[in-house]
Design a protein around this motif. Structure first.
Motif, PDB file in Angstrom:
ATOM      1  N   GLU A  69       5.583   8.692  -3.276  1.00  0.00           N
ATOM      2  CA  GLU A  69       6.835  10.376  -3.218  1.00  0.00           C
ATOM      3  C   GLU A  69       8.190   9.391  -2.567  1.00  0.00           C
ATOM      4  N   ALA A  70       7.695   8.867  -1.693  1.00  0.00           N
ATOM      5  CA  ALA A  70       8.792   8.069  -0.617  1.00  0.00           C
ATOM      6  C   ALA A  70       9.305   7.007  -1.645  1.00  0.00           C
ATOM      7  N   TYR A  71       9.253   6.485  -2.637  1.00  0.00           N
ATOM      8  CA  TYR A  71       8.994   5.599  -3.929  1.00  0.00           C
ATOM      9  C   TYR A  71       9.676   5.998  -5.278  1.00  0.00           C
ATOM     10  N   GLY A  72       9.766   7.400  -5.205  1.00  0.00           N
ATOM     11  CA  GLY A  72      10.170   8.094  -5.773  1.00  0.00           C
ATOM     12  C   GLY A  72       9.764   8.049  -7.086  1.00  0.00           C
ATOM     13  N   LEU A  73       7.746   7.628  -6.536  1.00  0.00           N
ATOM     14  CA  LEU A  73       6.808   8.304  -7.571  1.00  0.00           C
ATOM     15  C   LEU A  73       6.397   9.371  -7.919  1.00  0.00           C
ATOM     16  N   LEU A  74       6.317   9.955  -9.446  1.00  0.00           N
ATOM     17  CA  LEU A  74       5.918  11.086  -9.593  1.00  0.00           C
ATOM     18  C   LEU A  74       4.624  10.767  -9.865  1.00  0.00           C
ATOM     19  N   VAL A  75       3.615  11.500  -8.948  1.00  0.00           N
ATOM     20  CA  VAL A  75       1.940  11.116  -8.352  1.00  0.00           C
ATOM     21  C   VAL A  75       1.496  11.518 -10.402  1.00  0.00           C
ATOM     22  N   SER A  76       2.247  12.247 -10.499  1.00  0.00           N
ATOM     23  CA  SER A  76       1.082  13.275 -11.929  1.00  0.00           C
ATOM     24  C   SER A  76       1.159  12.408 -13.380  1.00  0.00           C
ATOM     25  N   ASP A  77       2.535  11.569 -13.328  1.00  0.00           N
ATOM     26  CA  ASP A  77       3.086  11.286 -13.972  1.00  0.00           C
ATOM     27  C   ASP A  77       2.354   9.392 -14.123  1.00  0.00           C
ATOM     28  N   VAL A  78       2.650   9.044 -13.051  1.00  0.00           N
ATOM     29  CA  VAL A  78       2.291   7.359 -13.019  1.00  0.00           C
ATOM     30  C   VAL A  78       0.851   7.907 -13.673  1.00  0.00           C
ATOM     31  N   CYS A  79      -0.448   8.527 -12.706  1.00  0.00           N
ATOM     32  CA  CYS A  79      -1.408   8.359 -13.496  1.00  0.00           C
ATOM     33  C   CYS A  79      -1.937   8.972 -14.503  1.00  0.00           C
ATOM     34  N   GLN A  80      -1.196   9.748 -15.361  1.00  0.00           N
ATOM     35  CA  GLN A  80      -1.062   9.523 -16.953  1.00  0.00           C
ATOM     36  C   GLN A  80      -0.502   9.013 -17.766  1.00  0.00           C
ATOM     37  N   ASP A  81       0.661   8.226 -17.029  1.00  0.00           N
ATOM     38  CA  ASP A  81       0.995   7.061 -17.940  1.00  0.00           C
ATOM     39  C   ASP A  81      -0.419   5.347 -18.291  1.00  0.00           C
ATOM     40  N   ASN A  82      -1.313   5.965 -16.918  1.00  0.00           N
ATOM     41  CA  ASN A  82      -2.426   4.692 -16.605  1.00  0.00           C
ATOM     42  C   ASN A  82      -3.761   5.348 -17.177  1.00  0.00           C
ATOM     43  N   LYS A  83      -3.578   6.556 -18.081  1.00  0.00           N
ATOM     44  CA  LYS A  83      -4.928   7.034 -17.888  1.00  0.00           C
ATOM     45  C   LYS A  83      -5.697   6.527 -17.247  1.00  0.00           C
ATOM     46  N   LEU A  84      -5.406   7.801 -16.091  1.00  0.00           N
ATOM     47  CA  LEU A  84      -6.229   7.828 -15.034  1.00  0.00           C
ATOM     48  C   LEU A  84      -6.195   9.747 -14.401  1.00  0.00           C
ATOM     49  N   PRO A  85      -6.943  10.697 -14.816  1.00  0.00           N
ATOM     50  CA  PRO A  85      -6.915  12.269 -14.894  1.00  0.00           C
ATOM     51  C   PRO A  85      -5.753  12.348 -12.624  1.00  0.00           C
ATOM     52  N   VAL A 130       0.523  -1.300   0.079  1.00  0.00           N
ATOM     53  CA  VAL A 130       0.075  -0.599   0.177  1.00  0.00           C
ATOM     54  C   VAL A 130       0.632   1.476   0.279  1.00  0.00           C
ATOM     55  N   MET A 131       0.527   2.352  -0.872  1.00  0.00           N
ATOM     56  CA  MET A 131       1.258   3.722  -1.296  1.00  0.00           C
ATOM     57  C   MET A 131       0.091   4.892  -1.019  1.00  0.00           C
ATOM     58  N   GLY A 132       0.308   5.128   0.218  1.00  0.00           N
ATOM     59  CA  GLY A 132      -0.299   6.936   0.463  1.00  0.00           C
ATOM     60  C   GLY A 132      -0.203   7.905   0.249  1.00  0.00           C
ATOM     61  N   SER A 133      -0.464   8.820   1.178  1.00  0.00           N
ATOM     62  CA  SER A 133      -0.484  10.181   1.076  1.00  0.00           C
ATOM     63  C   SER A 133       0.312  10.293   2.062  1.00  0.00           C
ATOM     64  N   GLY A 134       1.525  10.672   2.283  1.00  0.00           N
ATOM     65  CA  GLY A 134       2.070  11.233   3.762  1.00  0.00           C
ATOM     66  C   GLY A 134       2.959   9.711   3.929  1.00  0.00           C
ATOM     67  N   GLY A 135       3.320  10.035   4.938  1.00  0.00           N
ATOM     68  CA  GLY A 135       4.040   8.296   5.561  1.00  0.00           C
ATOM     69  C   GLY A 135       2.874   8.227   6.155  1.00  0.00           C
ATOM     70  N   CYS A 136       3.469   6.915   6.723  1.00  0.00           N
ATOM     71  CA  CYS A 136       2.402   5.730   7.440  1.00  0.00           C
ATOM     72  C   CYS A 136       2.307   6.327   8.329  1.00  0.00           C
ATOM     73  N   GLN A 194       3.810  -5.990   8.272  1.00  0.00           N
ATOM     74  CA  GLN A 194       3.382  -6.289   7.213  1.00  0.00           C
ATOM     75  C   GLN A 194       2.393  -4.887   6.312  1.00  0.00           C
ATOM     76  N   GLU A 195       1.717  -4.024   7.769  1.00  0.00           N
ATOM     77  CA  GLU A 195       1.576  -3.445   7.690  1.00  0.00           C
ATOM     78  C   GLU A 195       1.681  -1.688   7.122  1.00  0.00           C
ATOM     79  N   MET A 196       2.378  -1.387   7.135  1.00  0.00           N
ATOM     80  CA  MET A 196       2.638  -0.519   7.485  1.00  0.00           C
ATOM     81  C   MET A 196       3.047  -0.115   5.337  1.00  0.00           C
ATOM     82  N   ASN A 197       2.440   1.613   5.666  1.00  0.00           N
ATOM     83  CA  ASN A 197       2.554   2.598   4.345  1.00  0.00           C
ATOM     84  C   ASN A 197       2.766   3.241   4.078  1.00  0.00           C
ATOM     85  N   SER A 198       4.196   3.584   2.873  1.00  0.00           N
ATOM     86  CA  SER A 198       4.293   4.728   2.745  1.00  0.00           C
ATOM     87  C   SER A 198       4.023   5.684   1.267  1.00  0.00           C
ATOM     88  N   SER A 199       4.661   6.554   1.061  1.00  0.00           N
ATOM     89  CA  SER A 199       3.990   7.395   0.232  1.00  0.00           C
ATOM     90  C   SER A 199       4.048   7.211  -0.991  1.00  0.00           C
TER      91      SER A 199
END
Ligand code: SF4
Length: 180
Positions: free
Chosen positions: A147-163, A117-123, A140-145
């Motif tokens: 961004e912490a994994y280096g993902l540019l959220v706008s690009d991930v959305c665009q590359d997967n055809k989600l606004p 699980v990767m959300g917004s902000g830290g665990c 096992q339940e801990m979740n990172s953002s």
């Protein structure tokens, strides 16, 4: 797996998200500059949680964790603002997104125990994170953002055809779950 993703999108909508999309992990690009931006510490939790840099590991280690997966689901919570100073709705939308993520993560982990699980902000699982003196209490339940994994959220959305943006007067939080 792709057949099951439509069903999982329905589960996400039942948890309160406004929008969902299928995430093909092959589209993900891990960016040093996104990760480096964490060190500016705008969020105030850099170096304070196991879920965040540097505690979550190097960018290479984070990428290796991501690449174990092939598919995931993008999830979004969109708030409608009365005006650009509507901080109350901005704050509430962030809280709503956190609750949606928690509810969704609980359901998904029953179906896919090794999901990530990767959300917004830290665990936010523990009131006070065990970092740095003790190990993470719930690895096992801990979740990172994302961004912490280096993902540019706008690009991930665009590359997967989600606004990523739903127009003037809206604010959208995005997270994702990767599924084994
Ligand atoms: S589960 Fe608890 S100890 Fe682990 S990263 Fe989250 S807040 Fe920190």
């Amino acid at each position: 797996m792709p057949d099951q993703l439509e069903k999982i999108k329905e589960i996400a909508l039942d948890c309160g998200f406004s929008h969902t999309g299928i995430l093909n992990v092959d589209t993900i690009k891990v960016r040093t500059e996104v990760r480096d931006a964490c060190a500016v510490n705008k969020c105030g939790i850099y170096n304070k949680k196991w879920s965040c840099p540097p505690g979550c590991g190097t960018l290479d280690e984070c990428e290796a964790r991501i690449r174990k997966f092939k598919w995931g689901i993008l999830v979004q919570t969109t708030g409608i603002l009365e005006d650009s100073l509507d901080y109350e709705t901005m704050e509430q939308t962030g809280k709503d997104h956190g609750q949606h993520m928690q509810a969704f993560a609980e359901k998904i982990r029953k179906l896919y125990p090794s999901s990530m699980v990767m959300g917004s902000g830290g665990c936010r699982i523990c009131e006070t994170c065990a970092f740095p003196d003790e190990p993470c209490r719930f690895p096992q339940e801990m979740n990172s953002s994302m961004e912490a994994y280096g993902l540019l959220v706008s690009d991930v959305c665009q590359d997967n055809k989600l606004p990523y943006y739903y127009g003037n007067g809206t604010l959208t939080y995005t997270g994702c779950v990767l599924l084994e």
